[in-house]
Design a protein around this motif. Structure first.
Motif, PDB file in Angstrom:
ATOM      1  N   ALA A  18       0.828  -1.208   0.000  1.00  0.00           N
ATOM      2  CA  ALA A  18       0.000   0.000   0.000  1.00  0.00           C
ATOM      3  C   ALA A  18       0.860   1.255   0.000  1.00  0.00           C
ATOM      4  CB  ALA A  18      -0.933  -0.013   1.206  1.00  0.00           C
ATOM      5  N   ARG A  19       1.926   1.239   0.799  1.00  0.00           N
ATOM      6  CA  ARG A  19       2.829   2.387   0.841  1.00  0.00           C
ATOM      7  C   ARG A  19       3.466   2.625  -0.520  1.00  0.00           C
ATOM      8  NH1 ARG A  19       8.009   2.695   1.055  1.00  0.00           N
ATOM      9  NH2 ARG A  19       8.261   0.486   1.589  1.00  0.00           N
ATOM     10  N   LEU A  20       3.878   1.558  -1.188  1.00  0.00           N
ATOM     11  CA  LEU A  20       4.481   1.689  -2.506  1.00  0.00           C
ATOM     12  C   LEU A  20       3.476   2.234  -3.523  1.00  0.00           C
ATOM     13  CD1 LEU A  20       6.459  -1.675  -2.568  1.00  0.00           C
ATOM     14  CD2 LEU A  20       7.469   0.620  -2.568  1.00  0.00           C
ATOM     15  N   MET A  21       2.235   1.778  -3.438  1.00  0.00           N
ATOM     16  CA  MET A  21       1.211   2.239  -4.374  1.00  0.00           C
ATOM     17  C   MET A  21       0.937   3.724  -4.171  1.00  0.00           C
ATOM     18  SD  MET A  21      -1.373  -1.066  -4.456  1.00  0.00           S
ATOM     19  CE  MET A  21      -2.266  -0.583  -5.942  1.00  0.00           C
ATOM     20  N   PHE A  22       0.941   4.171  -2.930  1.00  0.00           N
ATOM     21  CA  PHE A  22       0.679   5.580  -2.652  1.00  0.00           C
ATOM     22  C   PHE A  22       1.873   6.448  -3.019  1.00  0.00           C
ATOM     23  CE2 PHE A  22       0.754   9.337   0.054  1.00  0.00           C
ATOM     24  CZ  PHE A  22      -0.519   9.857  -0.162  1.00  0.00           C
ATOM     25  N   GLU A  23       3.058   6.062  -2.576  1.00  0.00           N
ATOM     26  CA  GLU A  23       4.234   6.920  -2.732  1.00  0.00           C
ATOM     27  C   GLU A  23       4.821   6.872  -4.134  1.00  0.00           C
ATOM     28  OE1 GLU A  23       7.023   5.869   0.281  1.00  0.00           O
ATOM     29  OE2 GLU A  23       5.819   6.708   1.925  1.00  0.00           O
ATOM     30  N   GLU A  24       4.714   5.727  -4.821  1.00  0.00           N
ATOM     31  CA  GLU A  24       5.337   5.591  -6.132  1.00  0.00           C
ATOM     32  C   GLU A  24       4.335   5.545  -7.275  1.00  0.00           C
ATOM     33  OE1 GLU A  24       8.215   2.463  -6.243  1.00  0.00           O
ATOM     34  OE2 GLU A  24       9.067   2.967  -4.276  1.00  0.00           O
ATOM     35  N   GLY A  25       3.052   5.552  -6.953  1.00  0.00           N
ATOM     36  CA  GLY A  25       2.035   5.546  -7.997  1.00  0.00           C
ATOM     37  C   GLY A  25       1.881   4.207  -8.697  1.00  0.00           C
ATOM     38  N   ILE A  26       2.282   3.124  -8.052  1.00  0.00           N
ATOM     39  CA  ILE A  26       2.115   1.788  -8.650  1.00  0.00           C
ATOM     40  C   ILE A  26       0.634   1.437  -8.652  1.00  0.00           C
ATOM     41  CG2 ILE A  26       2.647  -0.666  -8.420  1.00  0.00           C
ATOM     42  CD1 ILE A  26       5.271   0.136  -7.072  1.00  0.00           C
ATOM     43  N   SER A  27       0.116   1.076  -9.811  1.00  0.00           N
ATOM     44  CA  SER A  27      -1.303   0.719  -9.898  1.00  0.00           C
ATOM     45  C   SER A  27      -1.521  -0.783 -10.049  1.00  0.00           C
ATOM     46  CB  SER A  27      -1.962   1.452 -11.083  1.00  0.00           C
ATOM     47  OG  SER A  27      -1.308   1.132 -12.305  1.00  0.00           O
ATOM     48  N   ASP A  28      -0.463  -1.503 -10.389  1.00  0.00           N
ATOM     49  CA  ASP A  28      -0.562  -2.951 -10.568  1.00  0.00           C
ATOM     50  C   ASP A  28      -0.340  -3.646  -9.227  1.00  0.00           C
ATOM     51  OD1 ASP A  28       1.007  -5.687 -11.160  1.00  0.00           O
ATOM     52  OD2 ASP A  28      -0.381  -5.277 -12.804  1.00  0.00           O
ATOM     53  N   TYR A  29      -1.359  -4.339  -8.734  1.00  0.00           N
ATOM     54  CA  TYR A  29      -1.279  -4.970  -7.422  1.00  0.00           C
ATOM     55  C   TYR A  29      -0.182  -6.030  -7.370  1.00  0.00           C
ATOM     56  CZ  TYR A  29      -5.715  -2.792  -6.108  1.00  0.00           C
ATOM     57  OH  TYR A  29      -6.699  -1.887  -5.796  1.00  0.00           O
ATOM     58  N   ALA A  30      -0.080  -6.840  -8.421  1.00  0.00           N
ATOM     59  CA  ALA A  30       0.925  -7.910  -8.425  1.00  0.00           C
ATOM     60  C   ALA A  30       2.334  -7.326  -8.339  1.00  0.00           C
ATOM     61  CB  ALA A  30       0.771  -8.764  -9.684  1.00  0.00           C
ATOM     62  N   ARG A  31       2.555  -6.250  -9.071  1.00  0.00           N
ATOM     63  CA  ARG A  31       3.877  -5.605  -9.024  1.00  0.00           C
ATOM     64  C   ARG A  31       4.152  -5.036  -7.641  1.00  0.00           C
ATOM     65  NH1 ARG A  31       5.484   0.099 -11.586  1.00  0.00           N
ATOM     66  NH2 ARG A  31       7.671   0.126 -10.984  1.00  0.00           N
ATOM     67  N   ALA A  32       3.137  -4.427  -7.029  1.00  0.00           N
ATOM     68  CA  ALA A  32       3.301  -3.867  -5.690  1.00  0.00           C
ATOM     69  C   ALA A  32       3.626  -4.962  -4.682  1.00  0.00           C
ATOM     70  CB  ALA A  32       2.039  -3.116  -5.274  1.00  0.00           C
ATOM     71  N   LYS A  33       2.988  -6.117  -4.813  1.00  0.00           N
ATOM     72  CA  LYS A  33       3.261  -7.231  -3.908  1.00  0.00           C
ATOM     73  C   LYS A  33       4.692  -7.736  -4.089  1.00  0.00           C
ATOM     74  CE  LYS A  33      -1.553  -8.805  -4.076  1.00  0.00           C
ATOM     75  NZ  LYS A  33      -2.465  -9.883  -4.508  1.00  0.00           N
ATOM     76  N   ARG A  34       5.108  -7.899  -5.352  1.00  0.00           N
ATOM     77  CA  ARG A  34       6.470  -8.395  -5.606  1.00  0.00           C
ATOM     78  C   ARG A  34       7.508  -7.432  -5.048  1.00  0.00           C
ATOM     79  NH1 ARG A  34       4.229  -9.452 -10.785  1.00  0.00           N
ATOM     80  NH2 ARG A  34       5.289  -7.606 -11.625  1.00  0.00           N
ATOM     81  N   LYS A  35       7.292  -6.143  -5.267  1.00  0.00           N
ATOM     82  CA  LYS A  35       8.256  -5.152  -4.795  1.00  0.00           C
ATOM     83  C   LYS A  35       8.266  -5.081  -3.273  1.00  0.00           C
ATOM     84  CE  LYS A  35      10.010  -0.619  -6.054  1.00  0.00           C
ATOM     85  NZ  LYS A  35       9.883   0.544  -6.967  1.00  0.00           N
ATOM     86  N   ALA A  36       7.089  -5.238  -2.657  1.00  0.00           N
ATOM     87  CA  ALA A  36       7.014  -5.219  -1.195  1.00  0.00           C
ATOM     88  C   ALA A  36       7.776  -6.399  -0.605  1.00  0.00           C
ATOM     89  CB  ALA A  36       5.559  -5.250  -0.752  1.00  0.00           C
ATOM     90  N   ILE A  37       7.598  -7.584  -1.176  1.00  0.00           N
ATOM     91  CA  ILE A  37       8.287  -8.780  -0.691  1.00  0.00           C
ATOM     92  C   ILE A  37       9.799  -8.622  -0.814  1.00  0.00           C
ATOM     93  CG2 ILE A  37       8.711 -11.216  -1.223  1.00  0.00           C
ATOM     94  CD1 ILE A  37       5.740 -11.435  -1.908  1.00  0.00           C
TER      95      ILE A  37
END
Length: 211
Positions: A18-37
């Motif tokens: 969620a932090r990555l989606m807000f701060e970096e504008g990531i809209s793809d959930y799968a990408r946000a999950k991979r980057k978070a992990i």
């Protein structure tokens, strides 16, 4: 105890995504999950949160950290979306995603869904309006057409046009006309995603636009 650990880890991944989606504008959930992990240093198989769980974490993050500049930017994004939706009224536009939800960060894209007999129909319309665009595509989980069997979810490739505005990128997904009867699903969610019609967006912004 193991179930508690799994639940806590899922929540931590959801919060990081969620932090990555807000701060970096990531809209793809799968990408946000991979980057978070990756950012969390997790190497083994992880209990991934659903997209709905990330949405909940994103609302919490927005409530805690969004400031006045974020609120002003959100208003600009919504006003720009309204302008585009009015322009594309013949294609029955819907607003969705973080701009609709009110959780858009400083780098968020605006997501609009339209419906046409073909993607070329919208492309020709944009060309006639002298609106430059780029092409992309996105995969959605869609409910299959009714049959004797219960509906099944299909992974469907949907053409996307990207329009650049002074406030950021608008991602306009071009669905088939028949897709109007069913909304795409988020991973782990049974209901279709939330979307706003043009009339609903106008009603949302009317108190502000009439000040």
């Amino acid at each position: 105890m193991f179930d508690d650990f799994t639940s806590d880890l899922r929540q931590e991944i959801a919060q990081s995504a969620a932090r990555l989606m807000f701060e970096e504008g990531i809209s793809d959930y799968a990408r946000a999950k991979r980057k978070a992990i990756k950012a969390m240093g997790i190497t083994q198989d992880a209990p991934l949160p659903t997209n709905g769980e990330i949405d909940a974490a994103l609302r919490e993050y927005h409530a805690l950290y969004a400031d006045e500049s974020d609120a002003a930017h959100l208003l600009e994004l919504r006003q720009a979306a309204l302008h585009t939706m009015r322009l594309l009224q013949k294609f029955q536009p819907y607003l969705t995603g973080a701009v609709m939800e009110g959780t858009a960060g400083p780098h968020a894209d605006t997501e609009i869904h339209v419906f046409a007999e073909s993607d070329k129909e919208l492309e020709i319309y944009l060309l006639n309006q002298n609106i430059p665009y780029r092409l992309d595509e996105q995969h959605y989980r869609m409910s299959d057409r009714p049959s004797k069997q219960k509906h099944e979810l299909l992974r469907k490739r949907v053409p996307v046009v990207l329009v650049e505005t002074r406030y950021g990128t608008q991602r306009i997904s071009i669905f088939e006309a028949d897709d109007l009867r069913t909304a795409p699903r988020k991973h782990g969610e049974k209901a279709g995603i939330h979307r706003m019609t043009l009339a609903q967006v106008e009603a949302l912004l009317k108190p502000i636009l009439t000040e």
